[in-house]
Scaffold this active site. Structure first.
Site, PDB file in Angstrom:
ATOM      1  N   CYS A  58       9.299 -10.325   5.330  1.00  0.00           N
ATOM      2  CA  CYS A  58       8.570 -10.296   4.060  1.00  0.00           C
ATOM      3  C   CYS A  58       8.587 -11.661   3.399  1.00  0.00           C
ATOM      4  O   CYS A  58       7.622 -12.076   2.785  1.00  0.00           O
ATOM      5  CB  CYS A  58       9.155  -9.240   3.137  1.00  0.00           C
ATOM      6  N   GLU A  60      10.554  -2.843  -2.972  1.00  0.00           N
ATOM      7  CA  GLU A  60      10.552  -4.204  -2.407  1.00  0.00           C
ATOM      8  C   GLU A  60       9.394  -4.252  -1.421  1.00  0.00           C
ATOM      9  O   GLU A  60       9.456  -3.619  -0.364  1.00  0.00           O
ATOM     10  CB  GLU A  60      11.877  -4.498  -1.698  1.00  0.00           C
ATOM     11  N   ALA A 110       0.836  -1.209   0.000  1.00  0.00           N
ATOM     12  CA  ALA A 110       0.000   0.000   0.000  1.00  0.00           C
ATOM     13  C   ALA A 110       0.870   1.257   0.000  1.00  0.00           C
ATOM     14  O   ALA A 110       0.647   2.190  -0.793  1.00  0.00           O
ATOM     15  CB  ALA A 110      -0.921  -0.020   1.219  1.00  0.00           C
ATOM     16  N   THR A 111       1.880   1.298   0.867  1.00  0.00           N
ATOM     17  CA  THR A 111       2.762   2.473   0.895  1.00  0.00           C
ATOM     18  C   THR A 111       3.612   2.520  -0.369  1.00  0.00           C
ATOM     19  O   THR A 111       3.885   3.600  -0.899  1.00  0.00           O
ATOM     20  CB  THR A 111       3.663   2.441   2.147  1.00  0.00           C
TER      21      THR A 111
HETATM   22  P1  NAD Z   1       5.236   0.630   5.721  1.00  0.00           P
HETATM   23  O1  NAD Z   1       4.908   0.607   4.273  1.00  0.00           O
HETATM   24  O2  NAD Z   1       4.181   0.958   6.686  1.00  0.00           O
HETATM   25  O3  NAD Z   1       6.422   1.671   6.021  1.00  0.00           O
HETATM   26  C1  NAD Z   1       7.678   1.579   5.410  1.00  0.00           C
HETATM   27  C2  NAD Z   1       8.361   2.918   5.422  1.00  0.00           C
HETATM   28  O4  NAD Z   1       7.622   3.835   4.611  1.00  0.00           O
HETATM   29  C3  NAD Z   1       8.500   3.592   6.776  1.00  0.00           C
HETATM   30  O5  NAD Z   1       9.796   4.161   6.874  1.00  0.00           O
HETATM   31  C4  NAD Z   1       7.450   4.689   6.729  1.00  0.00           C
HETATM   32  O6  NAD Z   1       7.765   5.804   7.516  1.00  0.00           O
HETATM   33  C5  NAD Z   1       7.464   5.076   5.276  1.00  0.00           C
HETATM   34  N1  NAD Z   1       6.234   5.684   4.771  1.00  0.00           N
HETATM   35  C6  NAD Z   1       4.972   5.497   5.231  1.00  0.00           C
HETATM   36  N2  NAD Z   1       4.093   6.190   4.460  1.00  0.00           N
HETATM   37  C7  NAD Z   1       4.820   6.822   3.505  1.00  0.00           C
HETATM   38  C8  NAD Z   1       4.492   7.675   2.424  1.00  0.00           C
HETATM   39  N3  NAD Z   1       3.217   8.016   2.155  1.00  0.00           N
HETATM   40  N4  NAD Z   1       5.485   8.132   1.644  1.00  0.00           N
HETATM   41  C9  NAD Z   1       6.767   7.796   1.871  1.00  0.00           C
HETATM   42  N5  NAD Z   1       7.152   6.985   2.891  1.00  0.00           N
HETATM   43  C10 NAD Z   1       6.188   6.496   3.704  1.00  0.00           C
HETATM   44  O7  NAD Z   1       5.889  -0.799   5.969  1.00  0.00           O
HETATM   45  P2  NAD Z   1       6.228  -1.434   7.365  1.00  0.00           P
HETATM   46  O8  NAD Z   1       4.931  -1.771   8.027  1.00  0.00           O
HETATM   47  O9  NAD Z   1       7.239  -0.585   8.062  1.00  0.00           O
HETATM   48  O10 NAD Z   1       6.973  -2.783   6.930  1.00  0.00           O
HETATM   49  C11 NAD Z   1       6.334  -3.991   6.729  1.00  0.00           C
HETATM   50  C12 NAD Z   1       6.152  -4.270   5.256  1.00  0.00           C
HETATM   51  O11 NAD Z   1       7.417  -4.269   4.601  1.00  0.00           O
HETATM   52  C13 NAD Z   1       5.551  -5.613   4.970  1.00  0.00           C
HETATM   53  O12 NAD Z   1       4.551  -5.494   3.992  1.00  0.00           O
HETATM   54  C14 NAD Z   1       6.730  -6.421   4.430  1.00  0.00           C
HETATM   55  O13 NAD Z   1       6.370  -7.491   3.604  1.00  0.00           O
HETATM   56  C15 NAD Z   1       7.499  -5.376   3.721  1.00  0.00           C
HETATM   57  N6  NAD Z   1       8.893  -5.790   3.531  1.00  0.00           N
HETATM   58  C16 NAD Z   1       9.326  -6.107   2.282  1.00  0.00           C
HETATM   59  C17 NAD Z   1      10.635  -6.538   2.083  1.00  0.00           C
HETATM   60  C18 NAD Z   1      11.136  -6.936   0.730  1.00  0.00           C
HETATM   61  O14 NAD Z   1      12.342  -7.050   0.542  1.00  0.00           O
HETATM   62  N7  NAD Z   1      10.269  -7.163  -0.234  1.00  0.00           N
HETATM   63  C19 NAD Z   1      11.500  -6.606   3.173  1.00  0.00           C
HETATM   64  C20 NAD Z   1      11.015  -6.278   4.432  1.00  0.00           C
HETATM   65  C21 NAD Z   1       9.711  -5.841   4.593  1.00  0.00           C
END
Ligand code: NAD
Length: 473
Positions: free
Chosen positions: A262, A228, A209-210
């Protein structure tokens, strides 16, 4: 911004989010230092990054302590911090080889008389926005190769787990040449949005979503966004597999870091012939797993880092039970000393319309589906809008591979699970809603940070003025 302690539930730390102006001022400072950083060459940059690796080693007790409070777990924190110097050294070694091998000499073009020279120009300012599940690893995974390529780097760790930033800054301060080109910034969504406007290349790790919001902002800024995102990794266990061994692999790959990974296994498809033995062993092993409460030094899994996730996972389990799923073990999110914990939870009689199958689950939850035909298992594994990674377990690697190549995912572990978290040179592109852009693993992890410039040399006669004349055409 107040920060919650995942073990006590108390808000005992705070950060001041960087404003848009702060981000732009920082970006300007880093950007102006970039030509000098690039001019140091890969050897010069590697030597400076090596000093950073040594500084991290000196500061590792303080960084590990802060990360332990951030995440409520100690062993994974230690592994994360110990791994960072190794990541740096891997990239300084491989980066020098890759950069030396870049084709930069003159070569003839297919166009007669033309010679070509290719140049590799690092993006001046790289930005990373990181999540909270592996705060140290994911704040540096892209930044280190970007720095090695000659970019400067601005990194925003998650506002949920920001305590480690302070001791990291202390380590960074001991390497002033690096502190001139690399900075951490604190904040949440707004700070992240400002970063996307300020940098030349954004790497985002976080939820799908983000990720969409980041991609939209990157489109407006016309910069590349490497995303990612989330996953819903399936594991298929074929009837030729050893059910007891498969159960141990499935459990480890599902509950690592309390399932807050993830690439953790989130859906299990097991062949009917071995399903009874598999489930008996899975439940037995799951029952033996201990949460690390009250003593952080004892137990196997930590609390939910982010309280909202505990609520989400509990809602997914309720939804599954309401629709007919049976919980064989676990199932209750407990509040212990203010932290939120969940025993590994094994579910059967699950259906594709249940949230626990359709949505990402950031917790130690193992929904098991029994299948009769391999094609049926492959179809169910692929029936997801995610395509991060997957796993297949079989009696032989050949049997596992035959099924693995039919799975829509960036990486498939064969006869093991979640190998992507341990293997760093496996180039892979996340599929579907799990990501966008080049691979962060393998050599592409560094090469993606170069823009190409072509010097096109005329060695013959330039076209005459009249070449495109309409006269006599
Ligand atoms: P999140 O999307 O809530 O937040 C991630 C980051 O984005 C944070 O630093 C947050 O401050 C920032 N952010 C939030 N809203 C934003 C916006 N509108 N614009 C710019 N930046 C913004 O994710 P989370 O809950 O911190 O992490 C969990 C998620 O990450 C899970 O879905 C997981 O699968 C994913 N993940 C993916 C990988 C991969 O390599 N594919 C690795 C680890 C985690």
């Amino acid at each position: 911004m107040k920060v919650r302690n995942p073990r006590t539930g108390e808000f005992d730390y705070a950060i001041t989010p960087a404003s848009r102006d702060d981000v732009f001022a920082l970006a300007q400072r880093l950007r102006s230092a970039q030509p000098e950083w690039a001019a140091k060459g890969s050897e010069g940059r590697a030597a400076i990054l090596e000093r950073f690796a040594q500084a991290i080693e000196r500061h590792s007790p303080a960084i590990t302590d802060a990360l332990t409070v951030d995440t409520g777990r100690k062993a994974v924190s230690r592994i994360e911090v110990e791994g960072l110097p190794r990541t740096i050294r891997r990239w300084t070694a491989r980066g020098q080889e890759l950069i030396a091998a870049l084709d930069s000499g003159d070569r003839p073009s297919a166009t007669p008389g033309i010679m070509l020279k290719g140049r590799y120009l690092p993006y001046p300012l790289f930005g990373a926005i990181a999540p909270w599940n592996f705060p140290v690893v994911l704040s540096h995974l892209d930044a280190i190769p970007a720095l090695m390529a000659g970019c400067t780097a601005l990194v925003k760790p998650s506002e949920i787990t920001p305590r480690f930033i302070e001791p990291m800054r202390a380590a960074l301060a001991e390497v002033p040449e690096l502190a001139a080109v690399f900075a951490y910034v604190e904040g949440g969504a707004e700070t992240g949005q400002a970063m996307i406007e300020a940098v030349d290349f954004i790497c985002f790790t976080g939820s799908t979503a983000t990720g969409r919001k980041v991609a939209e902002a990157a489109v407006r800024a016309l910069i590349p966004a490497n995303l990612e995102l989330g996953g819903k990794d399936p594991m298929i266990i074929l009837e030729t597999a050893d059910p007891e061994k498969a159960a141990a692999i499935a459990l480890r790959a599902s509950i690592v870091a309390t399932g807050q990974a993830c690439q953790s296994i989130e859906r299990i498809y097991v062949a009917r012939k071995i399903s009874d033995r598999f489930l008996i062993e899975l439940v037995r092993l799951a029952n033996a797993v201990q949460v690390n409460y009250p003593d952080i030094d004892k137990g196997d899994i930590g609390p939910f880092i982010f309280a909202d996730q505990a609520v989400k996972v509990a809602a997914q389990l309720q939804d599954a039970v309401a629709k007919g799923a049976r919980i064989l073990t676990g199932g209750e999110v407990e509040t212990l000393g203010g932290g939120k914990y969940l025993q590994p939870t094994v579910l059967v009689d699950v259906q594709p319309d249940m949230a626990v199958i359709a949505e990402e689950t950031f917790g130690p939850v193992l929904p098991v589906t029994i299948f009769d035909a391999e094609e049926e298992a492959i179809a169910m594994a692929n029936a997801s809008h995610y395509g991060l990674s997957a796993a297949v377990i079989a009696g032989t690697l050949e049997q596992a591979e035959a099924v693995g190549i039919q799975i829509e995912a960036g990486a498939v572990s064969l006869n093991d699970g979640s190998l992507t978290s341990m293997v760093w040179d496996a180039t892979n592109s996340s599929q579907k809603a799990s990501g966008l852009g080049p691979s962060r693993m393998g050599d592409e992890g560094l090469l993606r940070f170069f823009r190409r410039q072509a010097l096109i040399k005329q060695t013959g006669k330039p076209l005459a003025l009249a070449a495109y004349s309409e006269n006599g055409s």
